[in-house]
Design a protein around this motif. Structure first.
Motif, PDB file in Angstrom:
ATOM      1  N   LEU A  92      -3.405  -3.880  -4.148  1.00  0.00           N
ATOM      2  CA  LEU A  92      -3.575  -5.321  -4.082  1.00  0.00           C
ATOM      3  C   LEU A  92      -2.896  -6.002  -5.270  1.00  0.00           C
ATOM      4  CD1 LEU A  92      -7.257  -5.578  -2.860  1.00  0.00           C
ATOM      5  CD2 LEU A  92      -5.149  -5.901  -1.565  1.00  0.00           C
ATOM      6  N   TYR A  93      -2.888  -5.338  -6.385  1.00  0.00           N
ATOM      7  CA  TYR A  93      -2.207  -5.842  -7.573  1.00  0.00           C
ATOM      8  C   TYR A  93      -0.727  -6.054  -7.255  1.00  0.00           C
ATOM      9  CZ  TYR A  93      -2.933  -6.289 -12.639  1.00  0.00           C
ATOM     10  OH  TYR A  93      -3.114  -6.747 -13.907  1.00  0.00           O
ATOM     11  N   ILE A  94      -0.149  -5.034  -6.644  1.00  0.00           N
ATOM     12  CA  ILE A  94       1.262  -5.117  -6.270  1.00  0.00           C
ATOM     13  C   ILE A  94       1.470  -6.219  -5.242  1.00  0.00           C
ATOM     14  CG2 ILE A  94       3.141  -3.902  -5.110  1.00  0.00           C
ATOM     15  CD1 ILE A  94       2.799  -1.950  -7.045  1.00  0.00           C
ATOM     16  N   PHE A  95       0.563  -6.276  -4.304  1.00  0.00           N
ATOM     17  CA  PHE A  95       0.658  -7.284  -3.255  1.00  0.00           C
ATOM     18  C   PHE A  95       0.641  -8.679  -3.853  1.00  0.00           C
ATOM     19  CE2 PHE A  95      -1.730  -9.967  -0.143  1.00  0.00           C
ATOM     20  CZ  PHE A  95      -0.722 -10.084   0.791  1.00  0.00           C
TER      21      PHE A  95
ATOM     22  N   PHE B  39       0.823  -1.210   0.000  1.00  0.00           N
ATOM     23  CA  PHE B  39       0.000   0.000   0.000  1.00  0.00           C
ATOM     24  C   PHE B  39       0.857   1.260   0.000  1.00  0.00           C
ATOM     25  CE2 PHE B  39      -3.517  -2.758   0.780  1.00  0.00           C
ATOM     26  CZ  PHE B  39      -4.608  -2.046   0.296  1.00  0.00           C
ATOM     27  N   LEU B  40       2.132   1.112   0.394  1.00  0.00           N
ATOM     28  CA  LEU B  40       2.987   2.288   0.459  1.00  0.00           C
ATOM     29  C   LEU B  40       3.930   2.377  -0.744  1.00  0.00           C
ATOM     30  CD1 LEU B  40       3.799   2.167   4.264  1.00  0.00           C
ATOM     31  CD2 LEU B  40       2.097   3.559   3.069  1.00  0.00           C
ATOM     32  N   ASP B  41       3.962   1.299  -1.516  1.00  0.00           N
ATOM     33  CA  ASP B  41       4.889   1.231  -2.644  1.00  0.00           C
ATOM     34  C   ASP B  41       4.512   2.251  -3.720  1.00  0.00           C
ATOM     35  OD1 ASP B  41       6.415   0.553  -4.803  1.00  0.00           O
ATOM     36  OD2 ASP B  41       6.201  -1.623  -4.466  1.00  0.00           O
ATOM     37  N   LEU B  42       5.478   3.037  -4.135  1.00  0.00           N
ATOM     38  CA  LEU B  42       5.167   4.062  -5.137  1.00  0.00           C
ATOM     39  C   LEU B  42       4.827   3.465  -6.507  1.00  0.00           C
ATOM     40  CD1 LEU B  42       7.546   7.077  -4.517  1.00  0.00           C
ATOM     41  CD2 LEU B  42       5.077   6.914  -4.191  1.00  0.00           C
ATOM     42  N   ASN B  43       5.182   2.196  -6.715  1.00  0.00           N
ATOM     43  CA  ASN B  43       4.874   1.579  -8.003  1.00  0.00           C
ATOM     44  C   ASN B  43       3.387   1.477  -8.281  1.00  0.00           C
ATOM     45  OD1 ASN B  43       7.247   0.960  -9.467  1.00  0.00           O
ATOM     46  ND2 ASN B  43       7.803  -0.429  -7.789  1.00  0.00           N
ATOM     47  N   ILE B  44       2.578   1.625  -7.212  1.00  0.00           N
ATOM     48  CA  ILE B  44       1.131   1.570  -7.458  1.00  0.00           C
ATOM     49  C   ILE B  44       0.710   2.614  -8.478  1.00  0.00           C
ATOM     50  CG2 ILE B  44       0.191   0.548  -5.352  1.00  0.00           C
ATOM     51  CD1 ILE B  44       0.084   3.219  -4.122  1.00  0.00           C
ATOM     52  N   PHE B  45       1.461   3.700  -8.570  1.00  0.00           N
ATOM     53  CA  PHE B  45       1.045   4.747  -9.508  1.00  0.00           C
ATOM     54  C   PHE B  45       1.128   4.279 -10.955  1.00  0.00           C
ATOM     55  CE2 PHE B  45       1.963   7.463  -5.814  1.00  0.00           C
ATOM     56  CZ  PHE B  45       0.720   8.062  -5.725  1.00  0.00           C
ATOM     57  N   ARG B  46       1.999   3.317 -11.193  1.00  0.00           N
ATOM     58  CA  ARG B  46       2.082   2.767 -12.537  1.00  0.00           C
ATOM     59  C   ARG B  46       0.732   2.126 -12.918  1.00  0.00           C
ATOM     60  NH1 ARG B  46       1.248   0.235 -15.973  1.00  0.00           N
ATOM     61  NH2 ARG B  46       2.166  -1.347 -17.297  1.00  0.00           N
ATOM     62  N   TYR B  47       0.099   1.486 -11.939  1.00  0.00           N
ATOM     63  CA  TYR B  47      -1.193   0.845 -12.218  1.00  0.00           C
ATOM     64  C   TYR B  47      -2.341   1.843 -12.163  1.00  0.00           C
ATOM     65  CZ  TYR B  47       1.512  -3.363 -11.919  1.00  0.00           C
ATOM     66  OH  TYR B  47       2.458  -4.314 -12.145  1.00  0.00           O
TER      67      TYR B  47
ATOM     68  N   PHE C  30      -5.678   2.225 -14.382  1.00  0.00           N
ATOM     69  CA  PHE C  30      -6.997   1.959 -13.790  1.00  0.00           C
ATOM     70  C   PHE C  30      -7.856   3.213 -13.682  1.00  0.00           C
ATOM     71  CE2 PHE C  30      -4.927  -1.755 -11.367  1.00  0.00           C
ATOM     72  CZ  PHE C  30      -5.205  -2.616 -12.419  1.00  0.00           C
ATOM     73  N   LEU C  31      -7.234   4.322 -13.299  1.00  0.00           N
ATOM     74  CA  LEU C  31      -8.027   5.513 -13.040  1.00  0.00           C
ATOM     75  C   LEU C  31      -8.793   5.996 -14.276  1.00  0.00           C
ATOM     76  CD1 LEU C  31      -9.095   7.808 -11.388  1.00  0.00           C
ATOM     77  CD2 LEU C  31      -6.879   8.913 -11.460  1.00  0.00           C
ATOM     78  N   PRO C  32      -8.084   6.311 -15.371  1.00  0.00           N
ATOM     79  CA  PRO C  32      -8.868   6.784 -16.520  1.00  0.00           C
ATOM     80  C   PRO C  32      -9.811   5.724 -17.069  1.00  0.00           C
ATOM     81  CG  PRO C  32      -6.542   6.563 -17.093  1.00  0.00           C
ATOM     82  CD  PRO C  32      -6.641   6.326 -15.624  1.00  0.00           C
ATOM     83  N   THR C  33      -9.358   4.470 -17.093  1.00  0.00           N
ATOM     84  CA  THR C  33     -10.208   3.426 -17.665  1.00  0.00           C
ATOM     85  C   THR C  33     -11.484   3.248 -16.845  1.00  0.00           C
ATOM     86  OG1 THR C  33      -8.183   2.329 -18.349  1.00  0.00           O
ATOM     87  CG2 THR C  33     -10.203   1.063 -18.522  1.00  0.00           C
ATOM     88  N   ALA C  34     -11.332   3.154 -15.531  1.00  0.00           N
ATOM     89  CA  ALA C  34     -12.504   2.937 -14.679  1.00  0.00           C
ATOM     90  C   ALA C  34     -13.410   4.162 -14.692  1.00  0.00           C
ATOM     91  CB  ALA C  34     -12.065   2.619 -13.251  1.00  0.00           C
ATOM     92  N   LEU C  35     -12.802   5.307 -14.820  1.00  0.00           N
ATOM     93  CA  LEU C  35     -13.580   6.542 -14.912  1.00  0.00           C
ATOM     94  C   LEU C  35     -14.523   6.464 -16.121  1.00  0.00           C
ATOM     95  CD1 LEU C  35     -13.473   9.070 -13.205  1.00  0.00           C
ATOM     96  CD2 LEU C  35     -11.829  10.031 -14.801  1.00  0.00           C
ATOM     97  N   GLY C  36     -13.939   6.039 -17.227  1.00  0.00           N
ATOM     98  CA  GLY C  36     -14.736   5.895 -18.444  1.00  0.00           C
ATOM     99  C   GLY C  36     -15.826   4.853 -18.259  1.00  0.00           C
ATOM    100  N   LEU C  37     -15.436   3.711 -17.666  1.00  0.00           N
ATOM    101  CA  LEU C  37     -16.428   2.658 -17.467  1.00  0.00           C
ATOM    102  C   LEU C  37     -17.562   3.143 -16.591  1.00  0.00           C
ATOM    103  CD1 LEU C  37     -14.144  -0.475 -17.046  1.00  0.00           C
ATOM    104  CD2 LEU C  37     -15.570   0.166 -18.995  1.00  0.00           C
TER     105      LEU C  37
ATOM    106  N   TYR D  63      11.234   5.048 -11.301  1.00  0.00           N
ATOM    107  CA  TYR D  63       9.934   4.372 -11.381  1.00  0.00           C
ATOM    108  C   TYR D  63       9.452   4.337 -12.825  1.00  0.00           C
ATOM    109  CZ  TYR D  63       9.801   4.588  -6.350  1.00  0.00           C
ATOM    110  OH  TYR D  63      10.093   4.420  -5.038  1.00  0.00           O
ATOM    111  N   SER D  64       8.420   3.581 -13.028  1.00  0.00           N
ATOM    112  CA  SER D  64       7.969   3.444 -14.408  1.00  0.00           C
ATOM    113  C   SER D  64       6.656   4.177 -14.661  1.00  0.00           C
ATOM    114  CB  SER D  64       7.829   1.961 -14.764  1.00  0.00           C
ATOM    115  OG  SER D  64       7.015   1.339 -13.804  1.00  0.00           O
ATOM    116  N   PHE D  65       6.412   5.229 -13.904  1.00  0.00           N
ATOM    117  CA  PHE D  65       5.215   6.012 -14.195  1.00  0.00           C
ATOM    118  C   PHE D  65       5.602   7.471 -14.364  1.00  0.00           C
ATOM    119  CE2 PHE D  65       5.657   6.111  -9.616  1.00  0.00           C
ATOM    120  CZ  PHE D  65       5.417   7.441  -9.297  1.00  0.00           C
ATOM    121  N   SER D  66       4.685   8.209 -14.935  1.00  0.00           N
ATOM    122  CA  SER D  66       4.935   9.625 -15.175  1.00  0.00           C
ATOM    123  C   SER D  66       3.850  10.439 -14.492  1.00  0.00           C
ATOM    124  CB  SER D  66       4.919   9.890 -16.683  1.00  0.00           C
ATOM    125  OG  SER D  66       4.754  11.268 -16.914  1.00  0.00           O
TER     126      SER D  66
END
Ligand code: ATP
Ligand code: MG
Lengths: 486, 354
Positions: free
Chosen positions: B307-310, B54-62, B66-73, B192-195
């Motif tokens: 949870l994905y990261i977990f 939950f604290l891992d910064l890599n979550i931002f990569r996901y 997820f954010l824009p896609t789920a927003l659209g959905l 990291y791998s996100f922008s």
């Protein structure tokens, strides 16, 4: 007296709305208790608590001296309590027969004959093999009534389901009610028709803002006195003035030419109907529910396809344009089923008004329309599913107040409204016509049609079987015409 | 006899939110401890993993996906329309972005390249979604099935491109395109791998979608569509156009997510299944977890991403429970989340009767 159902100090609140506030009531066997009250006063909530649909926050129900908790209608039914609800509670996809069978918990073949005999006795012509969704709102109310009576209730609760019964059926129904009380049953009878309450009940209670504000012996109270208790000092709008004669020279704004419409099964629902409405005219369309009125008005508004014939609006052929375009040119519709077609129950009052407003609407205008229509609670942010039946109908009606219609097609526009609001609507429609608007008023209430219409068309079996000037016919003659061809 | 009744209730928001979070946390702990005990792990270690996830910064990569896609959905679902095609819409969005970046002169112009690529990604996602909704409104073909099938078409289309005409010259036979020009790449956060750019854009979009769905007549009508097409027609708005619009926006946002995947993460086009990687399907869950409220989508995107990261973390390293178990644990956690929603909405009454 034996067989008493007691409501003891019941309170029910929904969020910050107090629907019932410390209500106590005894219903003895042999009694017909009429419950009166303006829209949103708590009548249906009381009924639903007795029927186990809501659980009270405080207080309890006592049957034969024993305290009971009804957690579901199934619990209430065990004690013979059955309700005909204000909004029909039937399963759309199932047939009439299946619905009744589910309710009575009896196999289809056992009740098949009973139902048919019952419907025949009431002169209701509904095929019990048809799915509920093909029936009109009022027809669904008939089925609700049938299923409740077939359950042989000990306490029958009728929540405003008698309003649109034709006279002959109404008399039958009240006979049935008397039969129930004669055999030690009792009845709770919710209505907005005060004269009916006076005539058929033994006792009247009046609710106002969730409290009992009056309890009367039906023989010792006058209509005016009851009105005053119900509405407080609110002045009742005077009876709408009788319609005027429309000069023949005026052009028809809405013309229906020889229209043929088929129902879901390809059977003729509307046949060779021709009808026109002039500017400034109110044309009433009457008939027993299920004689093609719903199909006809849905066709005029574009929800159904025309098989043959033509619909003209201001001379323009609109037979094949979608409903939204008809609205845009000024043809408005007050739907036959307010809950299904008239509002969005999961949205707020303000959101509903916003969607139905063709022009941009200001924040202040919401409050205006709410107070004009007397929508309770007067909070634009409340979701419509939380409103009482009559208040839902007021939201439906808001569309003719916020827009500028040319023609209004209205189906039972005063459905579920209390007397005060009914008159507001009637006077609005007559005023609209006197200013040059046109109304096609489908009404299952003959008095309403006669009070407002310049001409009255009678429908039977999908056909218009007569058009009369309002001066040329009276109520009982109309009734004869309706039934004669049925 | 035991009698169970379930009664709908409505709790005020300030109770619902803490209640749901508490139940979710308790749920997490229960499933972790049970799983750890079954597989002979020290629950403490597992919980540490969980907290770290939950604290891992890599979550931002996901979250970026997820954010824009789920927003659209959530737009499509609010309208009562079943867009199950986010996966495919992400993939064609990625394809669109790659096309602009790699095969048009725009790709080598700074700023313009990025914006053009993303706009085209929006457009591709929208077009992909429109196909399904047009079939629905004009021919009555179930949109759930068509969107689902179009996911596979999107996969195959991109696979065809990367194995065929678009295969890069310098990729030694791998099925992928060349790298997109530097001008078209969005800068990642160091290490990291996100922008941050797409993330901020997504947050902005969250607010826009909220305002659209709750403040404008068209947006409100889209929400109204779920209760009745007929009533919408009777309000003077074309229900057909609304349905198409809702789907278009839905697809466009997924397309955008796909575009950013190319510009930030892959920086080239790879086979379809690698771009979508099932994230389009997971986004469906993200959308529902937020109860279709746009403002709650960032929160549920964060939760699901963690949870994905977990689930990745426990598959490898010291715990190493393997893929199947990891999925089972995650599944349990989601189940409990749904239970929390149920508890927030209903009251359960138990009574004993003689
Ligand atoms: N499920 C609910 N959620 C929230 N509020 C409700 C709910 N049901 C009823 N209310 C509120 O309780 C009050 C009483 O409603 P009720 O339906 O009992 O009125 P009523 O007397 O039957 O009115 P009508 O004549 O319009 O049918 C209203 O203010 C209504 O908004
Ligand atoms: Mg009511």
């Amino acid at each position: 007296m034996s067989n008493v159902i007691r409501v003891v100090e019941i309170s029910k609140r929904f969020g910050d709305i107090i629907a019932l506030d410390n209500i106590s009531l005894n219903i003895s066997s042999g009694e017909i208790v009429a419950v009166l009250g303006e829209n949103g006063s708590g009548k249906s909530t009381l009924a639903k608590i007795l029927y186990g649909l809501y659980t009270p926050d405080r207080g309890y129900i006592e049957v034969n001296g024993k305290q009971q908790v009804f957690l579901s209608p199934a619990d209430a039914k065990k004690y013979g309590i059955v309700m005909v609800s204000q909004r029909p509670q039937l399963i759309d996809e199932l047939t009439v027969l299946e619905n009744i069978s589910l309710f009575l918990n009896k196999p289809l073949n056992k009740i098949y004959n009973d139902i048919n005999i019952f419907l025949q006795e009431f002169n209701i012509r509904i095929n019990i093999a048809s799915p509920i969704h093909t029936l009109s709102y009022t027809e669904r109310q008939y089925i609700e009534m049938a299923k409740a009576l077939l359950a042989r209730p000990r306490l029958l609760i009728v929540d405003e389901a008698t309003t649109y019964l034709p006279q002959s059926m109404k008399i039958k129904f009240f006979e049935m009610m008397k039969r129930i009380v004669a055999t030690n049953g009792s009845i709770i009878f919710i209505t907005h028709k005060i004269p009916e309450a006076l005539e058929f009940s033994t006792r009247i209670i009046v609710l106002r803002r969730g409290r009992i504000v009056g309890e009367f012996d039906s023989n010792n109270i006058s209509l005016d006195e009851l009105r005053r208790v119900m509405f407080g000092e609110t002045a009742i709008i005077q009876t709408t003035k009788q319609a005027q004669d429309i000069p023949i020279i005026k052009d028809a704004i809405l013309k229906i030419n020889n229209v043929l419409v088929e129902d879901e099964y390809g059977k003729k629902a509307v046949e060779n109907v021709s009808l026109d409405v002039k500017q400034g005219e109110i044309v009433g369309v009457v008939g027993i529910a299920g004689n093609g009125q719903r199909e006809l008005c849905e066709t005029i508004i574009g929800l159904r396809k025309v098989k043959k014939g033509q619909i003209l609006f201001e001379g323009r052929d609109i037979t094949h344009i979608p409903p939204n375009k008809r609205i845009a040119i000024g043809l408005y519709y007050i739907p036959e089923d307010p809950f299904r077609d008239g509002v969005f129950l999961n949205l707020t009052v303000a959101e509903n008004i916003k969607i139905f407003s063709q022009r941009k609407i200001e924040r202040k205008a919401f409050q205006d329309i709410i107070s004009k229509l007397n929508i309770i609670p007067a909070n634009p942010g409340v979701k419509v599913h939380k409103l009482s039946g009559g208040n839902v109908q007021k939201v439906v009606l808001s569309r003719i107040f916020i827009n500028i219609p040319k023609v209004i097609v209205a189906y039972n526009p005063t459905r579920m409204l209390d007397e005060y609001s009914s008159r507001l609507v009637a006077s609005t429609l007559t005023k609209f016509a006197s200013l040059g608007g046109s109304v096609l008023l489908f009404s299952e209430d003959l008095d309403e049609a006669l009070a407002m219409g310049n001409r009255i068309a009678v429908m039977s079996r999908g056909k218009v079987i007569g058009i009369y000037n309002y001066t040329a016919i009276n109520r009982s003659e109309l009734e004869k015409v309706m039934v004669a061809y049925a | 006899m035991l009698k169970i009744s379930i009664i709908k209730r409505e709790l005020p928001l300030h109770i619902i939110i803490p209640l749901r979070i508490t139940i979710a946390v308790i749920g997490l702990l229960i499933s972790i401890v049970t799983a750890s005990l079954i597989f002979n792990q020290d629950p403490g270690t597992t919980i540490t993993f969980l907290v770290n996830s939950f604290l891992d910064l890599n979550i931002f990569r996901y979250i970026s996906v997820f954010l824009p896609t789920a927003l659209g959905l959530s737009i499509a679902y609010s309208a009562g329309l079943w867009n199950l095609g986010a996966e495919g819409q992400i993939v064609v969005g990625a394809m669109g972005a790659t096309f602009i970046a790699l095969f048009t002169p725009l790709g080598t112009i700074e700023y313009v390249g990025v914006i053009a690529s993303l706009l085209f990604a929006f457009a591709m996602g929208a077009i992909w979604a429109i196909a399904a909704i047009v079939l629905k409104v004009y021919f009555g073909i179930n949109e759930a099935l068509t969107t689902l099938m179009m996911n596979y078409i999107a996969y195959y289309l991109v696979d065809y491109l990367v194995y065929g005409p678009w295969r890069g010259r310098g990729v030694y036979g791998y099925p992928e395109t060349d790298m997109i020009p530097i001008q078209c790449r969005l800068q990642r956060v160091a290490g990291y791998s996100f922008s941050l750019y797409p993330l901020f854009t997504s947050l902005l979009l969250t607010i826009l979608v909220f305002l659209f769905l709750y403040r404008t007549r068209i947006g409100i009508s889209i929400r109204a569509l779920s209760s009745s097409f007929r009533a919408v027609e009777l309000s003077g708005i074309s229900s057909t156009k609304l349905a198409i619009l809702a789907f278009m926006l839905s697809g466009a946002l997924a397309g955008f997510a796909g575009g950013t995947e190319v510009l930030v993460y892959h920086r080239k086009l790879v086979p379809g299944a690698k771009i979508g990687a099932g994230m389009g399907y997971t986004s469906i869950m993200v959308a529902w977890l937020s109860s279709l409220n746009p403002v709650a989508v960032p929160l549920s995107a964060y939760y699901v991403s963690s949870l994905y990261i977990f689930s990745l973390a426990i598959q490898i390293g010291s715990i190493n429970v393997g893929d199947a178990i990891a999925r089972a644990v995650i599944g349990t956690i989601f189940l409990l989340t749904i239970v929390s929603e149920f508890i927030a909405r209903y009251r359960i009454i138990l009574r004993f009767r003689g």
